[in-house]
Design a protein around this motif. Structure first.
Motif, PDB file in Angstrom:
ATOM      1  N   TYR A  37      -4.908   3.652  -4.296  1.00  0.00           N
ATOM      2  CA  TYR A  37      -4.125   2.815  -5.051  1.00  0.00           C
ATOM      3  C   TYR A  37      -2.759   1.609  -5.074  1.00  0.00           C
ATOM      4  O   TYR A  37      -2.900   1.416  -4.862  1.00  0.00           O
ATOM      5  N   GLY A  38      -2.514   2.094  -3.705  1.00  0.00           N
ATOM      6  CA  GLY A  38      -1.776   1.409  -2.322  1.00  0.00           C
ATOM      7  C   GLY A  38      -2.366  -0.004  -2.726  1.00  0.00           C
ATOM      8  O   GLY A  38      -1.711  -1.044  -2.507  1.00  0.00           O
ATOM      9  N   PHE A  39      -3.316  -0.270  -2.661  1.00  0.00           N
ATOM     10  CA  PHE A  39      -4.564  -1.854  -2.609  1.00  0.00           C
ATOM     11  C   PHE A  39      -4.908  -2.360  -3.991  1.00  0.00           C
ATOM     12  O   PHE A  39      -4.651  -3.337  -4.699  1.00  0.00           O
ATOM     13  N   LEU A  40      -5.584  -1.259  -4.867  1.00  0.00           N
ATOM     14  CA  LEU A  40      -6.076  -2.082  -5.896  1.00  0.00           C
ATOM     15  C   LEU A  40      -4.567  -1.980  -6.927  1.00  0.00           C
ATOM     16  O   LEU A  40      -5.323  -2.658  -8.118  1.00  0.00           O
ATOM     17  N   VAL A  41      -4.179  -0.767  -6.739  1.00  0.00           N
ATOM     18  CA  VAL A  41      -2.935  -1.734  -8.830  1.00  0.00           C
ATOM     19  C   VAL A  41      -1.960  -2.533  -8.252  1.00  0.00           C
ATOM     20  O   VAL A  41      -2.251  -2.789  -9.345  1.00  0.00           O
ATOM     21  N   PRO A  42      -2.159  -3.295  -7.230  1.00  0.00           N
ATOM     22  CA  PRO A  42      -0.888  -4.250  -7.116  1.00  0.00           C
ATOM     23  C   PRO A  42      -1.944  -5.330  -6.721  1.00  0.00           C
ATOM     24  O   PRO A  42      -1.388  -6.118  -7.560  1.00  0.00           O
TER      25      PRO A  42
END
Length: 364
Positions: free
Chosen positions: A131-136
Motif C-alpha cells: 500500500y505504501g507504494f501503490l496508494v501514493p
C-alpha cells in the motif's frame, strides 16, 4: 452529442476476496451502476475479474468477463493492465495496476482511507509495503481519485496536497437495494449489544471486549461480535473468562447480507466506538434496521451519523460502557434514536453514490 460510448473497465478483483467494508463497497456499487447505467448512454461498463470459484454476479446492463490465469495482486498488477487496455479503468478497492498508472491510462481509483499509515501496528509489513507504494502512486498518476467522506478527503489532502484537484468525496450508501428495512415485526432480545466489523485494534476491539466482559459479569448483558481478522490485519487478544463465555458470542465473518440484517434486527443496541473510520457501513445498516447506535465521537462518524447516535469517547473504556448502559436502561432514548436512525439511514443511497462515481468517470 452521440458518438461512440466511453468504454469503462470495472476492476473486479474484489469478487475473489472475503467480504469486508471495501468489498461491500465494490459489490453494492457494481449493482447500483448496473441499475442506473441505462441513464448514461455515453458510458459502457464491462466488469473484468479473475477466474472465480463461485458464480459471478448476475447483471443486466454490465457485461462480465472472467479472464486471466493469476489471482490477487498478481492478477491486478500483471494481467489487468492488458485486459483493460484502451478503456477507462475504475478500481474500487484502494489500489490500481502500477503499469496502467505509469503508462498514462485513464484510471479512477477509490481510496477508502489511509489507515495503514495511521495504525501501522494493525497491518502486516507486507501489506504496508504494497500500500505504501501503490496508494501514493495512485494519488500521483490517477486521472481521478474518490474517497468516501469529507473528513477523509481533508486527511488525505493534508498529507498529499497535490491530489486535491482530482480528489472527490462521495459518501457510501447504506442498505443494499434489495434488502428490506422493515422493522414492524422485529423481536429484539433484551440487553443484547451487537458489534459488526473487523476485530482489530483500530476498530477498538480490545476496549469493546473489556466492556463486554465488565457488563456481562455485572448485569448479564449479552454481546455478539460479528466479523473477523482478514487480509493484512493482525489478530487482537480475544480472551474471554469462562464465567461469561455464554454471554459473549463471536459469530465470525458473515458474508450473506440478509443473515447480517438478522443480527441488527435482534439487537437492543449497536456498539461502534471505533477510533478511526472513513465512511462505515455498519452504523447506517443498524439504523436502517431500527437498532439505536452508540458511536465513537470522531469526525467521520459525526459526519455519517449526525444526531442519530449517542456518542462516546472511544479512547475511554468507561465512556463506552457508560453510554451503552445509559441506552440499554432508557427505553425512551432507544425509541428516539431508532426513529432518528431510520430517517438518517434513508439519506444514504447506493444509486446516488453510483451516479456521483459516474460523474467522476465522465469528468476524467
Amino acid at each position: 452529442m452521440g458518438g461512440k460510448p466511453r468504454e469503462v473497465c470495472f476492476n473486479g478483483r474484489f469478487l475473489s476476496q472475503e467480504v469486508t467494508g471495501v468489498q461491500r463497497y465494490g459489490h453494492e456499487l457494481l449493482y447500483a451502476l448496473d441499475r442506473i447505467i441505462p441513464t448514461r448512454p455515453n458510458i459502457r461498463i464491462t466488469l473484468v475479474c479473475p477466474r472465480l470459484d463461485r458464480a459471478p454476479p448476475t447483471l443486466t446492463n454490465i457485461a462480465v468477463e472472467q479472464r486471466g490465469n493469476l489471482q490477487g495482486h498478481a492478477w491486478e498488477q500483471l494481467e489487468l493492465p492488458w485486459l483493460s487496455r484502451g478503456k477507462v479503468l475504475f478500481c474500487p478497492g484502494n489500489t490500481a495496476p502500477a503499469i496502467s498508472l505509469l503508462d498514462g491510462q485513464s484510471v479512477i481509483v477509490t481510496v477508502h482511507d489511509l489507515s495503514y499509515l495511521y495504525f501501522p501496528e494493525a497491518y502486516s509489513s507486507a501489506f504496508r509495503r504494497v500500500y505504501g507504494f501503490l496508494v501514493p502512486l495512485a494519488f500521483q498518476r490517477a486521472r481521478g481519485v474518490i474517497t468516501v467522506s469529507v473528513s477523509e478527503r481533508d486527511s488525505i489532502v493534508s498529507r498529499y496536497p497535490h491530489v486535491a484537484p482530482r480528489l472527490t468525496a462521495i459518501q457510501n450508501g447504506g442498505l443494499p437495494n434489495d434488502i428490506a428495512s422493515d422493522t414492524a415485526n422485529v423481536q429484539r432480545e433484551d440487553n443484547h449489544i451487537l458489534y459488526v466489523g473487523s476485530l482489530s485494534k483500530r476498530k477498538n476491539f480490545p476496549r469493546m471486549l473489556e466492556v463486554a466482559r465488565s457488563l456481562a459479569s455485572k448485569k448479564d448483558y449479552k454481546f455478539t461480535f460479528v466479523g473477523g481478522t482478514a487480509g493484512g490485519l493482525l489478530e487482537s487478544n480475544s480472551g474471554v473468562p469462562q464465567a461469561v463465555q455464554s454471554l459473549i458470542t463471536f459469530a465470525g465473518q458473515v458474508n450473506d447480507t440478509e443473515k447480517l440484517m438478522q443480527f441488527y434486527r435482534r439487537a437492543t443496541v449497536f456498539m461502534f466506538p471505533s477510533m478511526y473510520e472513513a465512511s462505515p457501513l455498519p452504523p447506517i445498516e443498524a439504523m436502517a434496521c431500527g437498532c439505536p447506535v452508540v458511536a465513537g465521537d470522531i469526525p467521520s462518524l459525526r459526519e455519517r451519523c449526525g444526531d442519530a447516535a449517542l456518542y462516546c469517547d472511544p479512547n475511554q473504556t468507561t465512556s463506552i460502557e457508560a453510554q451503552v448502559e445509559t441506552l440499554i436502561a432508557n427505553k425512551a432514548m432507544q425509541a428516539e434514536l431508532a426513529a432518528k436512525g431510520r430517517s438518517r439511514a434513508s439519506e444514504f443511497s447506493w444509486n446516488n453514490c453510483a451516479a456521483k462515481v459516474l460523474d467522476v468517470i465522465e469528468a476524467a
